[in-house]
Design a protein around this motif. Structure first.
Motif, PDB file in Angstrom:
ATOM      1  N   ARG A   1     -27.054 -96.646 -77.359  1.00  0.00           N
ATOM      2  CA  ARG A   1     -26.541 -96.191 -76.127  1.00  0.00           C
ATOM      3  C   ARG A   1     -25.104 -95.773 -76.661  1.00  0.00           C
ATOM      4  O   ARG A   1     -24.513 -94.701 -75.768  1.00  0.00           O
TER       5      ARG A   1
ATOM      6  N   ASP B   1     -36.050 -94.874 -74.408  1.00  0.00           N
ATOM      7  CA  ASP B   1     -35.835 -93.620 -75.103  1.00  0.00           C
ATOM      8  C   ASP B   1     -34.240 -92.982 -74.357  1.00  0.00           C
ATOM      9  O   ASP B   1     -34.084 -93.256 -73.165  1.00  0.00           O
ATOM     10  N   ASP B   2     -33.788 -92.136 -75.221  1.00  0.00           N
ATOM     11  CA  ASP B   2     -32.484 -91.577 -74.820  1.00  0.00           C
ATOM     12  C   ASP B   2     -32.195 -90.446 -75.839  1.00  0.00           C
ATOM     13  O   ASP B   2     -33.121 -90.216 -76.603  1.00  0.00           O
ATOM     14  N   ARG B   3     -31.302 -89.523 -75.356  1.00  0.00           N
ATOM     15  CA  ARG B   3     -30.864 -88.562 -76.107  1.00  0.00           C
ATOM     16  C   ARG B   3     -30.096 -88.588 -77.471  1.00  0.00           C
ATOM     17  O   ARG B   3     -29.162 -89.583 -77.329  1.00  0.00           O
ATOM     18  N   THR B   4     -30.221 -88.006 -78.340  1.00  0.00           N
ATOM     19  CA  THR B   4     -29.589 -88.093 -79.588  1.00  0.00           C
ATOM     20  C   THR B   4     -29.157 -86.819 -80.206  1.00  0.00           C
ATOM     21  O   THR B   4     -30.346 -85.898 -79.760  1.00  0.00           O
TER      22      THR B   4
ATOM     23  N   HIS C   1     -34.871 -81.147 -72.297  1.00  0.00           N
ATOM     24  CA  HIS C   1     -35.260 -82.258 -72.805  1.00  0.00           C
ATOM     25  C   HIS C   1     -36.131 -82.884 -71.851  1.00  0.00           C
ATOM     26  O   HIS C   1     -36.049 -82.785 -70.467  1.00  0.00           O
TER      27      HIS C   1
ATOM     28  N   CYS D   1     -46.337 -92.472 -85.474  1.00  0.00           N
ATOM     29  CA  CYS D   1     -45.616 -93.472 -85.402  1.00  0.00           C
ATOM     30  C   CYS D   1     -46.713 -94.555 -85.048  1.00  0.00           C
ATOM     31  O   CYS D   1     -47.033 -94.945 -83.863  1.00  0.00           O
TER      32      CYS D   1
ATOM     33  N   VAL E   1     -41.180 -97.910 -73.391  1.00  0.00           N
ATOM     34  CA  VAL E   1     -40.060 -97.669 -74.685  1.00  0.00           C
ATOM     35  C   VAL E   1     -38.733 -97.384 -73.994  1.00  0.00           C
ATOM     36  O   VAL E   1     -38.622 -96.826 -73.076  1.00  0.00           O
TER      37      VAL E   1
ATOM     38  N   ALA F   1     -38.389 -86.826 -71.060  1.00  0.00           N
ATOM     39  CA  ALA F   1     -38.469 -88.212 -71.318  1.00  0.00           C
ATOM     40  C   ALA F   1     -39.540 -88.369 -72.306  1.00  0.00           C
ATOM     41  O   ALA F   1     -40.530 -87.774 -72.282  1.00  0.00           O
ATOM     42  N   ALA F   2     -39.655 -89.573 -72.969  1.00  0.00           N
ATOM     43  CA  ALA F   2     -40.709 -90.034 -73.776  1.00  0.00           C
ATOM     44  C   ALA F   2     -42.194 -90.254 -73.341  1.00  0.00           C
ATOM     45  O   ALA F   2     -43.003 -89.992 -73.658  1.00  0.00           O
ATOM     46  N   SER F   3     -42.063 -90.413 -71.753  1.00  0.00           N
ATOM     47  CA  SER F   3     -43.282 -90.459 -70.988  1.00  0.00           C
ATOM     48  C   SER F   3     -44.007 -89.416 -70.982  1.00  0.00           C
ATOM     49  O   SER F   3     -45.212 -89.355 -70.866  1.00  0.00           O
TER      50      SER F   3
ATOM     51  N   ALA G   1     -45.738 -91.837 -74.025  1.00  0.00           N
ATOM     52  CA  ALA G   1     -45.036 -93.165 -74.549  1.00  0.00           C
ATOM     53  C   ALA G   1     -44.777 -94.013 -73.184  1.00  0.00           C
ATOM     54  O   ALA G   1     -44.301 -93.674 -72.157  1.00  0.00           O
TER      55      ALA G   1
END
Length: 653
Positions: free
Chosen positions: A393, A304-307, A291, A32, A302, A293-295, A299
């Motif tokens: 969210r 970030d969250d779960r989907t 799961h 990305c 940003v 984190a994006a870190s 990253a």
């Protein structure tokens, strides 16, 4: 997982069009680059790509992808659907057997118990020599028997990714080699200072078959967990002679590991793995969907969250077990681990199986009572739609049987269907069940109901800790000057504990934003052998903070562990954080490299969850008003059975 967990990615673009990209070969990366307006999978070899555009969003495209991706459930999938995962690392076998019996008495029968760190030489050492169980076969069978007697599946941990040089039959002929001709290292066991090497995907089968036959004859488990295979993606690799193999060969060989294990060990029963990439769907029934984190991928800056992205493509063919290991999901933060509202909300929005550390604790029972009946319905229904609310969210999902789920993973509160959802709140309704984490009269609360049961949780204070015949408490503490402290503690054994227990004392400090870390170790006069005799014992903890330390407020955590049996900790009753007792706080004032003051600060008596009802305010749930937490059974008219959550203190209903 640790890398990409799916072979498809999606994006919603500002002009209203959305696009899903998928590959038949497992990708190396999702790239990305917003500055170049580029978003793409990066895939090696002769790959085929599938593109699905949509005017209704990327999740709508993912729903279409499910119709064409060819995912088929493996042979143990139906047996796994809806079951809660009770996960345990280490611990005494006979104590786990007793805890499984207790869990069953609280109704947690529709579960699968995954037992890690049981192998012959301890956790992840001298693999693949795993049998017989460390600690003895007879105690090990106590867990198997408790599971069998109560309808719980029993799945021991195994591993065919790490081959240790001191294991039977080790040879570099069985090891993956890098392009430069060096053998590929795998896990380094720090505790044993032992370096393993990565198995050739096509070489481990004889060892696996031997272990499965030994396990079948000795323990007859009704499931299996094989580590790592879905935490890392399938790999390209070389053998010792320099021959090259693609990741497609790896996926087939890793998949065959589950088929062959199921065939020998427990036909028709579930096979599990770690994390949960989609590479082995069709061979594997489910996985602990870890799961991060994006870190973790570098990253920064940003949101970030779960989907439920994985779920939209795999629901119905593959079981994702909640958020996976709690310490990974919460990155070490107790407010975002097993039993937290964050973890519970993530579980329900994609219709996943619940999961908690087990086999018995207050939060394991709470998780089951809150989510099992609802998630059992969602597991059997098709996953149809996903939509965001006013922000990413707020998420709303629907299922083919008419089930609907709303989750609010941020601020502000969200009003839906007559319920107020605070941060990490949800409301869900299926044909047979209803559940939610909601705000009622300003108090955070949780509930679940079916035709025959009602669960009410007014979030009261409670006594924490697993049911062990031991408890501990702090009697008092004092500052002695020059950064030194003395804390008096008490241990009580109501029945003898096992021999070999050793004390530990951790002095922790919030050094950085990643949370508390152990910066010093304290001393204690406690002797774990005392508890081999029932009785009450007093001991002292000593702590010394040096002048070159950080200063500020430190926390004291203490407990008992067994170095001779894998290093497991016992969890007593008391003021407990995870497996450690809270010993208070140490304030140390440091100026110009010198200690200029200090103070001992006691900690509260209770565990503190988000929105804990410390004032004992009654909460009106509709059919029930209470300041407690319990499940009410009312299957027959006039026949009422009220079961409090474990660890409850007095309450009114």
């Amino acid at each position: 997982g640790f890398y990409l967990s799916t072979r498809h990615i999606g994006a919603d673009y500002a002009n209203g069009m959305s696009l899903l990209q998928a590959s038949d070969i497992y990708p190396d990366a999702a790239v990305c680059r917003p500055q170049d307006r580029v978003f793409s999978l990066e895939v090696p070899h002769d790959a085929s790509f599938l593109f699905i555009p949509s005017a209704a969003g990327a999740f709508a495209a993912a729903r279409h992808y499910r119709d064409v991706n060819g995912f088929k459930p493996a042979r143990g999938h139906a047996e796994l659907l809806g079951r809660m995962c009770l996960d345990q690392w280490g611990g005494d076998y006979e104590a786990a057997g007793r805890d499984l019996e207790r869990a069953a008495k609280y109704g947690l029968n529709h579960s699968i118990f995954v037992k890690h760190a049981w192998q012959r030489w301890g956790y992840d050492y001298r693999l693949p020599d795993i049998y017989p169980p460390r600690g003895g076969l007879e105690p090990f069978l106590a867990m198997r028997d408790a599971c069998r007697d109560n309808g719980i599946l029993f799945a021991p941990h195994d591993n065919y990714i790490d081959f240790y040089p001191d294991a039977t039959g080790f040879s570099y002929d069985h090891i993956v080699f890098n392009r430069d001709g060096r053998p590929q290292r795998a896990w380094f066991n720090k505790g044993r200072e032992a370096q393993s090497y990565r198995w050739l995907p096509h070489a481990f089968m004889p060892w696996l078959e031997q272990n499965m036959r030994l396990l079948r004859r000795g323990a007859e488990p009704t499931g299996l967990f094989i580590d790592v295979f879905t935490a890392m993606p399938p790999i390209d690799y070389y053998d010792r002679a320099g021959r090259f193999y693609t990741r497609e060969r790896t996926a087939r060989e890793w998949g065959r590991a589950f088929d062959r294990s199921r065939e020998i060990l427990c036909p028709g029963k579930p096979m599990l793995s770690e994390a949960g990439t989609d590479a082995l769907i069709g061979y594997l029934d489910g996985a602990q969907s870890d799961h991060y984190a994006a870190s973790r991928w570098g990253a920064r800056g940003v949101m970030d969250d779960r989907t439920p992205w994985h779920d939209m493509a795999s629901h119905g063919s593959f079981v994702l077990l909640a958020g996976g290991l709690g310490h990974r999901y919460g990155d070490g933060d107790e407010k975002h681990t097993y039993g937290s509202d964050d973890y519970l909300t993530n579980t329900v929005m994609g219709g996943r199986n619940p999961m908690c550390d087990g086999p018995f604790s207050r939060r394991a029972v709470m998780t089951y009572w809150l989510l099992h009946d609802l998630c059992d319905d969602l597991a059997l229904a098709s996953f149809e739609t996903h939509a965001f609310g006013a922000s990413v969210r707020q998420q709303h999902t629907t299922f083919g049987d008419g089930s609907r789920v709303w989750v609010n993973r941020g601020e502000p509160a969200w009003e839906v269907e007559g319920h107020r959802l605070p941060e990490y709140g949800f409301y869900a309704k299926s044909p047979q069940a209803e559940a939610g984490i909601v705000e009622i009269g300003g108090q955070r609360a949780a509930f679940a109901s079916t035709k025959d049961t009602f669960f009410a949780d007014a979030r009261p204070p409670f006594r924490s800790g697993q049911h062990r015949p031991a408890s501990t408490r702090v009697l008092g503490g004092e500052y002695l000057g020059d950064g030194k402290f003395r804390i008096r503690i008490e241990w009580r054994a109501s029945a003898p504990l096992e021999s070999g227990l050793r004390p530990f004392v951790h002095i922790c400090h919030p050094k950085d934003t990643s949370g508390e870390r152990i910066v010093h170790h304290g001393g204690t006069t406690m002797d774990g052998e005392w508890l081999t005799q029932a009785g009450t014992y007093e001991a002292e903890i000593t702590a010394a903070i040096p002048a070159d330390s950080f200063g500020g407020v430190y926390t004291v955590r203490y407990g008992l562990y067994n170095p001779g049996k894998g290093g497991y900790r016992i969890t007593p009753a008391g003021n407990i954080e995870g497996t450690r007792a809270r010993g208070g706080q140490l304030r140390v004032d440091i100026a110009e490299g010198k200690i200029v003051g200090g103070e001992y600060l006691p900690e509260g008596e209770w565990d503190h969850l988000t929105g804990l009802n410390t004032e004992g305010i009654p909460v009106a749930f509709g059919p029930v008003v209470t300041n407690g937490a319990f499940r009410l059974h009312h299957a027959a008219k006039g026949d009422w059975l009220l079961v409090p959550l474990p660890g409850s203190i007095a309450f009114q209903a």
